[in-house]
Design a protein around this motif. Structure first.
Motif, short mmCIF file in Angstrom:
data_model
loop_
_atom_site.label_atom_id
_atom_site.label_comp_id
_atom_site.label_asym_id
_atom_site.label_seq_id
_atom_site.Cartn_x
_atom_site.Cartn_y
_atom_site.Cartn_z
N ASP A 42 0.88 -1.18 0.00
CA ASP A 42 0.00 0.00 0.00
C ASP A 42 0.91 1.23 0.00
OD1 ASP A 42 -1.90 1.99 0.36
OD2 ASP A 42 -2.98 0.92 1.92
N VAL A 43 1.14 1.82 -1.18
CA VAL A 43 2.14 2.87 -1.34
C VAL A 43 1.54 4.03 -2.12
CG1 VAL A 43 4.39 3.45 -2.35
CG2 VAL A 43 4.05 1.23 -1.24
N THR A 44 1.94 5.24 -1.73
CA THR A 44 1.54 6.45 -2.45
C THR A 44 2.75 7.01 -3.18
OG1 THR A 44 -0.15 6.97 -0.80
CG2 THR A 44 0.60 8.78 -2.19
N GLY A 45 2.54 7.43 -4.44
CA GLY A 45 3.64 7.96 -5.23
C GLY A 45 3.15 8.45 -6.58
N ILE A 46 4.05 8.44 -7.57
CA ILE A 46 3.75 8.96 -8.90
C ILE A 46 3.54 7.81 -9.88
CG2 ILE A 46 4.58 10.38 -10.82
CD1 ILE A 46 3.95 11.97 -8.33
N ALA A 47 2.47 7.91 -10.66
CA ALA A 47 2.20 6.96 -11.75
C ALA A 47 2.54 7.61 -13.08
CB ALA A 47 0.74 6.53 -11.73
N SER A 48 3.04 6.80 -14.01
CA SER A 48 3.24 7.22 -15.39
C SER A 48 2.58 6.17 -16.28
CB SER A 48 4.74 7.37 -15.70
OG SER A 48 5.44 6.18 -15.36
N TRP A 49 2.73 6.30 -17.60
CA TRP A 49 2.14 5.30 -18.48
C TRP A 49 3.01 5.09 -19.71
CZ3 TRP A 49 0.14 6.28 -23.49
CH2 TRP A 49 0.03 7.64 -23.84
N TYR A 50 2.84 3.93 -20.36
CA TYR A 50 3.58 3.63 -21.58
C TYR A 50 2.63 2.99 -22.58
CZ TYR A 50 4.16 -1.28 -19.86
OH TYR A 50 3.96 -2.57 -19.42
N GLY A 51 2.90 3.24 -23.88
CA GLY A 51 1.93 2.82 -24.87
C GLY A 51 2.48 2.34 -26.18
N PRO A 52 2.31 3.12 -27.27
CA PRO A 52 2.56 2.61 -28.62
C PRO A 52 3.95 2.05 -28.87
CG PRO A 52 1.38 4.70 -28.71
CD PRO A 52 1.77 4.49 -27.28
N THR A 53 4.98 2.62 -28.25
CA THR A 53 6.34 2.13 -28.50
C THR A 53 6.49 0.66 -28.14
OG1 THR A 53 7.24 4.34 -28.09
CG2 THR A 53 8.78 2.49 -27.98
N PHE A 54 5.73 0.20 -27.14
CA PHE A 54 5.88 -1.17 -26.64
C PHE A 54 4.74 -2.09 -27.07
CE2 PHE A 54 8.01 1.77 -23.82
CZ PHE A 54 9.26 1.20 -23.70
N HIS A 55 3.73 -1.54 -27.75
CA HIS A 55 2.56 -2.33 -28.12
C HIS A 55 2.97 -3.51 -29.01
CE1 HIS A 55 -1.64 -3.20 -28.87
NE2 HIS A 55 -1.40 -3.22 -30.17
N GLY A 56 2.58 -4.71 -28.61
CA GLY A 56 2.90 -5.91 -29.36
C GLY A 56 4.20 -6.58 -28.98
N LEU A 57 4.99 -5.94 -28.10
CA LEU A 57 6.24 -6.55 -27.65
C LEU A 57 5.98 -7.41 -26.41
CD1 LEU A 57 8.71 -3.56 -28.09
CD2 LEU A 57 8.06 -5.31 -29.73
N SER A 58 7.00 -8.12 -25.98
CA SER A 58 6.85 -9.02 -24.84
C SER A 58 6.97 -8.27 -23.52
CB SER A 58 7.91 -10.13 -24.89
OG SER A 58 7.70 -10.95 -26.01
N THR A 59 6.13 -8.62 -22.56
CA THR A 59 6.26 -8.09 -21.21
C THR A 59 7.22 -8.99 -20.43
OG1 THR A 59 4.42 -9.39 -20.31
CG2 THR A 59 3.89 -7.25 -21.29
N ALA A 60 7.53 -8.59 -19.20
CA ALA A 60 8.50 -9.33 -18.40
C ALA A 60 8.03 -10.71 -18.00
CB ALA A 60 8.87 -8.52 -17.15
#
Length: 287
Positions: free
Chosen positions: A58-76
């Protein structure tokens, strides 16, 4: 444009995601719980991260986002990243696991599924998919103050957030592993026919010798993800990176003496999931 009614409906679904107290309707089988992958410690940009099954996170902080550059690639965790999925990247929580993300700037709340590692930027605690960012109102400002809380939703919510069924792929854990990474790269096929002619684009490559050829793989805004990609590509060939004035990091493999030598390397990179990779050669007279 999609109707604005979609957002409240999905947010309402997320708000109902509690710690597993809801039962499926009579006669409906509860979906099997997905296999959870915690992972080994790993290093990105000189910092070691220790994945753990923190059930009270349970942590408070900053969120960001990622999109088209990685779309269709493998996640971890070996999935295919879908920017339209309600997912997110986290540095240490298990994959998959579920968190409730509350945007403290506008009051929106959404349950998302963790299926990737990141963001590797100081002060940021979660990297949302584009769809998650849109639903939470993070896409336009780019970042937001959020509270991220581990939750354990019921089977219906887990099923609604599950990825499409795809053939399994072998993918390494992110970045430079403390223990040797288990990386599967498509190998060259013995006795294969000569590769077809592949176009070579002339670009500015500082310090490169004219006439050499590189495999250009990607240009990334997150240095941590660029470091991860460099580690992933290392078994294929020598990786070189170039930091651009725009802040992007360009990742290439090479140099090779000509396109004939570089084309099989390009084929392996594309087979590994980077289908937009291409051959480039230095522009004469470039600094």
């Amino acid at each position: 444009m999609r109707s604005s009614r979609v957002v409240p409906a999905l947010l309402m679904l997320a708000a109902c995601a509690g710690p597993g107290k809801h039962l499926p309707p009579p006669g409906v089988a509860r979906p099997a719980a997905p296999a959870v992958k915690i992972g080994q410690p790993y290093i990105v940009l000189g910092k070691t991260y220790y994945p753990a099954d923190d059930r009270a996170y349970d942590v408070t902080g900053i969120a960001s986002w990622y999109g088209p550059t990685f779309h269709g690639l493998s996640t971890a965790n070996g999935e295919t990243y879908d920017q339209e999925g309600v997912t997110a990247a986290h540095k240490t929580l298990p994959m998959p696991s579920f968190v409730e993300v509350s945007n403290l700037d506008n009051g929106r709340t959404l349950t998302v599924r963790i299926n990737d590692r990141g963001p590797f930027v100081d002060g940021r605690i979660i990297d949302l998919s584009r769809k998650s960012a849109q639903l939470l109102g993070v896409d336009r400002p780019g970042t937001a103050h959020v509270r991220v809380r581990r939750v354990f939703p019921d089977g219906a919510v887990m099923a609604s957030l599950a990825p499409p069924v795809r053939p399994p792929v072998a993918v390494p854990l992110p970045a430079q592993q403390v223990s040797p990474p288990e990386i599967t790269i498509p190998a060259a096929v013995p006795n294969s026919p000569p590769p077809p002619d592949v176009p070579v684009t002339t670009v500015a490559i500082p310090g490169a010798s004219v006439g050499t050829v590189y495999v250009q793989v990607a240009a990334l805004s997150d240095q941590g993800r660029a470091a991860w990609l460099s580690g992933f590509l290392a078994p294929i060939g020598p990786v070189v990176t170039e930091r651009l004035p725009s802040g992007l990091t360009r990742v290439r493999i090479g140099p090779y003496i000509d396109a004939t030598t570089a084309t099989p390397i390009l084929a392996r990179v594309q087979a590994a999931g980077y289908t937009d990779a291409r051959l480039v050669t230095p522009r004469p007279g470039a600094p």
